[in-house]
Motif scaffolding. Structure first.
Motif, PDB file in Angstrom:
ATOM      1  N   ARG A  86      -2.807  11.661  -2.018  1.00  0.00           N
ATOM      2  CA  ARG A  86      -2.552  10.245  -2.305  1.00  0.00           C
ATOM      3  C   ARG A  86      -1.614   9.645  -1.259  1.00  0.00           C
ATOM      4  O   ARG A  86      -1.853   8.542  -0.746  1.00  0.00           O
ATOM      5  CB  ARG A  86      -1.939  10.134  -3.709  1.00  0.00           C
ATOM      6  N   GLN A  87      -0.554  10.364  -0.937  1.00  0.00           N
ATOM      7  CA  GLN A  87       0.393   9.844   0.060  1.00  0.00           C
ATOM      8  C   GLN A  87      -0.246   9.780   1.452  1.00  0.00           C
ATOM      9  O   GLN A  87      -0.012   8.824   2.200  1.00  0.00           O
ATOM     10  CB  GLN A  87       1.647  10.714   0.093  1.00  0.00           C
ATOM     11  N   VAL A 141       0.838  -1.204   0.000  1.00  0.00           N
ATOM     12  CA  VAL A 141       0.000   0.000   0.000  1.00  0.00           C
ATOM     13  C   VAL A 141       0.868   1.247   0.000  1.00  0.00           C
ATOM     14  O   VAL A 141       0.616   2.213  -0.733  1.00  0.00           O
ATOM     15  CB  VAL A 141      -0.942  -0.014   1.221  1.00  0.00           C
ATOM     16  N   ALA A 142       1.926   1.229   0.835  1.00  0.00           N
ATOM     17  CA  ALA A 142       2.805   2.391   0.950  1.00  0.00           C
ATOM     18  C   ALA A 142       3.514   2.673  -0.368  1.00  0.00           C
ATOM     19  O   ALA A 142       3.541   3.819  -0.849  1.00  0.00           O
ATOM     20  CB  ALA A 142       3.827   2.159   2.062  1.00  0.00           C
ATOM     21  N   GLY A 189       2.688   1.650  -3.360  1.00  0.00           N
ATOM     22  CA  GLY A 189       1.699   2.028  -4.362  1.00  0.00           C
ATOM     23  C   GLY A 189       1.213   3.448  -4.199  1.00  0.00           C
ATOM     24  O   GLY A 189       0.788   4.090  -5.170  1.00  0.00           O
ATOM     25  N   GLY A 190       1.271   3.956  -2.952  1.00  0.00           N
ATOM     26  CA  GLY A 190       0.823   5.321  -2.694  1.00  0.00           C
ATOM     27  C   GLY A 190       1.916   6.357  -2.813  1.00  0.00           C
ATOM     28  O   GLY A 190       1.713   7.526  -2.464  1.00  0.00           O
ATOM     29  N   GLU A 218      -3.823   4.242   5.506  1.00  0.00           N
ATOM     30  CA  GLU A 218      -4.209   2.838   5.324  1.00  0.00           C
ATOM     31  C   GLU A 218      -3.097   1.911   5.808  1.00  0.00           C
ATOM     32  O   GLU A 218      -3.374   0.898   6.479  1.00  0.00           O
ATOM     33  CB  GLU A 218      -4.497   2.564   3.845  1.00  0.00           C
ATOM     34  N   ALA A 219      -1.845   2.252   5.490  1.00  0.00           N
ATOM     35  CA  ALA A 219      -0.724   1.416   5.937  1.00  0.00           C
ATOM     36  C   ALA A 219      -0.636   1.408   7.458  1.00  0.00           C
ATOM     37  O   ALA A 219      -0.383   0.365   8.076  1.00  0.00           O
ATOM     38  CB  ALA A 219       0.584   1.929   5.337  1.00  0.00           C
ATOM     39  N   ARG A 263      -3.424   9.324   2.175  1.00  0.00           N
ATOM     40  CA  ARG A 263      -4.342   8.183   2.213  1.00  0.00           C
ATOM     41  C   ARG A 263      -3.572   6.872   2.350  1.00  0.00           C
ATOM     42  O   ARG A 263      -3.959   5.990   3.115  1.00  0.00           O
ATOM     43  CB  ARG A 263      -5.207   8.164   0.937  1.00  0.00           C
ATOM     44  N   ALA A 264      -2.480   6.749   1.593  1.00  0.00           N
ATOM     45  CA  ALA A 264      -1.683   5.521   1.655  1.00  0.00           C
ATOM     46  C   ALA A 264      -1.081   5.332   3.037  1.00  0.00           C
ATOM     47  O   ALA A 264      -1.081   4.219   3.591  1.00  0.00           O
ATOM     48  CB  ALA A 264      -0.581   5.562   0.594  1.00  0.00           C
TER      49      ALA A 264
END
Length: 570
Positions: free
Chosen positions: A128-129, A99-100, A102-103, A135-136, A131-132
């Protein structure tokens, strides 16, 4: 705060252990069956008091064996469940890393997810960063919860197992047997315990070494997962591994390296005695001795002198000292290497690492510590926070101006170790706020620092070059930190520009000055390089930057982040 995704433990090894315990359970069950068979058979062929006594003992032994079988079966099941849960935790951590990445988030090594950077980014990329990272962070937090529960369940199973062992009918008898070390069965049990202890230690060592290949963040994660006894046992059995691995907390490295220092001092003293006796015997027999023995005695004597000076600097005990030994090898490159910190970097708000230049080794490491202390004293006056100053004499420096100081090979061999060390300072630092770290390279040490910054990362907020012959790159922008955080000091009387290269054809303006180019790239003191010039005393010599107020003040202000608004010169 960065997110650490490292998970200590190897599910495969745990499953192997579970299978071994299961086989042990089956073996004990076979023994119990044998006792039961002997007990049944004795009823028809062995009567009287002796037979009754045999059956009484056999019944108790068989009951113990049945109880042991049940305990081992339960332990095997608990270990298998723990391996499954650990696999799930590792899978969730891998998902967080995906996730990290990809973000668009940055990674430190393969285990540490860095927060969204402060550099200017388009709003869409920032979101984007963010959100990543959110989530991470949620994924890592969930995985850590599962990891904690898995460990708690395993600990509960182990405690239950221990309780069950105590409740075995003849536990007191077995305890007395274990205390009788000369009794053959007791010796066999003790031998088995020693083997299991050694295997456990080797398993811990293997996990530690695998973490070290991943990077300091993984080492820090593994160290944090070990129990107190595991850490103590690892340091006791493998002090060099603990003392010289980046990612191990400073206090633990210091304790391990102090034991190494004592052992190396004793070994050198013993070797000097042996060599002295050999030389004495040579003169008695032949009237002369091999000159190589005299050279070896000189090297060992210098190493011993360096160890003694270092011991004096460290003090008699770690508890009473504010100096920490982060690395020691008295015989490296036949000159010795070491790393000493004044103040604990793990707890410091500001940390400065000095990389000395040509001729630096174990023998004069204490002198460089004294130089560093001058900056540290001023830093402590400027800052209310805790400060630490590190002297990094952990590489083979050139030991001659010609031709060695003109060779980049020493820096190429050293820069990865320096970069990893700096990364380790980030990994072991405690507290919510990262420390403000400064990397200082003096003379040839600036070549090492420049190579580290350009190729492995300085892992620092500020990079300082003092009396530099060049830093391996042509622009401050190649060093991985913003140009306004690259600082350069070179006094008018610094003779570094007069140091010739290895090729006599290069001697002339390109070496002696009169140009903006040096043996190791653009002169960092030249405006075209893009660094910030520190004030110096014009009459200062090559090694006077710590003794003169302008440059010493500049270093202290850079170290503590008290440069005026970070906009002007120090």
């Amino acid at each position: 705060m960065p997110l650490n995704t490292f998970v200590a433990g190897n599910p495969g090894s745990v499953r192997t252990t579970a299978e071994a315990v299961s086989r042990l359970a089956r073996g004990v069950d076979d023994i119990a069956s044998g006792w039961q068979h002997a007990l049944t058979g004795s009823e028809s062929v062995w009567e009287g008091t002796a037979g009754d006594a045999f059956r009484s003992k056999s019944t108790a032994t068989g009951q113990d064996a049945d109880a042991l079988t049940a305990l081992f079966d339960g332990l095997s099941s608990a270990l298998t469940a723990f391996a499954d849960e650990l696999t799930t935790v590792q899978a969730r951590m891998a998902q967080a890393v995906e996730v990290a990445i990809g973000g668009g988030l940055r990674m430190l090594g393969s285990a540490l997810i860095l927060e969204p950077g402060p550099m200017p980014l388009p709003p869409a990329e920032q979101r984007r960063q963010q959100r990543a990272f959110h989530e991470a962070r949620e994924t890592v937090a969930q995985a850590r919860t599962w990891e904690k529960v898995a460990h708690e369940r395993l600990i509960a199973a182990l405690r239950s197992n221990a309780h069950g062992l105590r409740n075995i009918g003849r536990a007191e008898v077995w305890a007395r047997v274990a205390a009788a070390a000369t009794w053959p069965p007791a010796a066999a049990l003790a031998g088995s315990a020693a083997v299991m202890d050694d295997r456990a230690a080797e398993a811990t060592r293997g996990a530690f070494e695998r973490a070290a290949t991943t990077g300091p963040a993984a080492v820090r994660g593994l160290w944090g997962s070990l129990t107190g006894p595991q850490r103590a046992d690892l340091a006791d059995r493998f002090p060099q591994l603990v003392g010289n691995t980046d990612g191990v907390p400073v206090a633990a490295r210091d304790q391990a390296n102090r034991s190494i220092l004592g052992a190396q001092r004793r070994a050198i003293s013993a070797e000097l005695d042996v060599l002295g006796n050999r030389i004495h015997a040579d003169f008695e027999r032949h009237g002369r001795s091999d000159t190589s023995k005299g050279k070896e005695i000189k090297q060992l004597t210098e190493a011993l002198r360096g160890l003694d000076a270092l011991q004096g600097r460290l003090g008699a005990s770690a508890a009473a000292s504010d100096h920490y030994l982060l690395g020691i090898d008295s015989t490296a490159a036949q000159r010795g290497q070491t790393i000493i910190a004044h103040g604990n970097p793990d707890h410091a708000d500001n940390t400065m690492t000095l990389v000395p230049g040509t001729f630096s080794d174990l023998g004069d490491a204490s002198d460089y510590v004294a130089q560093n202390d001058k900056v540290l004293a001023r830093a402590n006056e400027l800052s209310d926070g805790k400060n630490a100053a590190i002297t990094w004499v952990n590489y083979e420096s050139p030991n001659h101006l010609l031709p060695h100081a003109g060779s980049g090979g020493y820096a190429e061999n050293a820069h990865r170790d320096l970069s990893t060390f700096q990364e380790g300072l980030r990994a072991t630092h405690e507290g919510e706020t990262p420390s403000h770290n400064t990397l200082v390279g003096h003379s040839y040490g600036s070549v090492v620092a420049g190579e580290a910054a350009a190729h492995g990362g300085a892992h620092a907020d500020e990079v300082v070059f003092l009396g530099s012959p060049g830093v391996g790159v042509d622009s401050a922008s190649e060093l991985g930190v913003p140009g306004e955080h690259v600082w350069v000091a070179k006094s008018d009387h610094d003779l570094i520009d007069w140091t010739p290269s290895t090729n006599p054809l290069d001697w002339g303006p390109t070496v002696f000055g009169g140009t903006d180019h040096t043996r190791y790239g653009v002169d960092p003191a030249d405006p075209s390089f893009g660094g910030r010039i520190m004030p110096t005393e014009p009459s200062s010599g090559h090694s006077d930057y710590w003794d003169e107020a302008p440059s010493r003040e500049s270093m202290a202000r850079i170290m503590t982040g008290t440069v005026g608004g970070r906009t002007g010169a120090p």
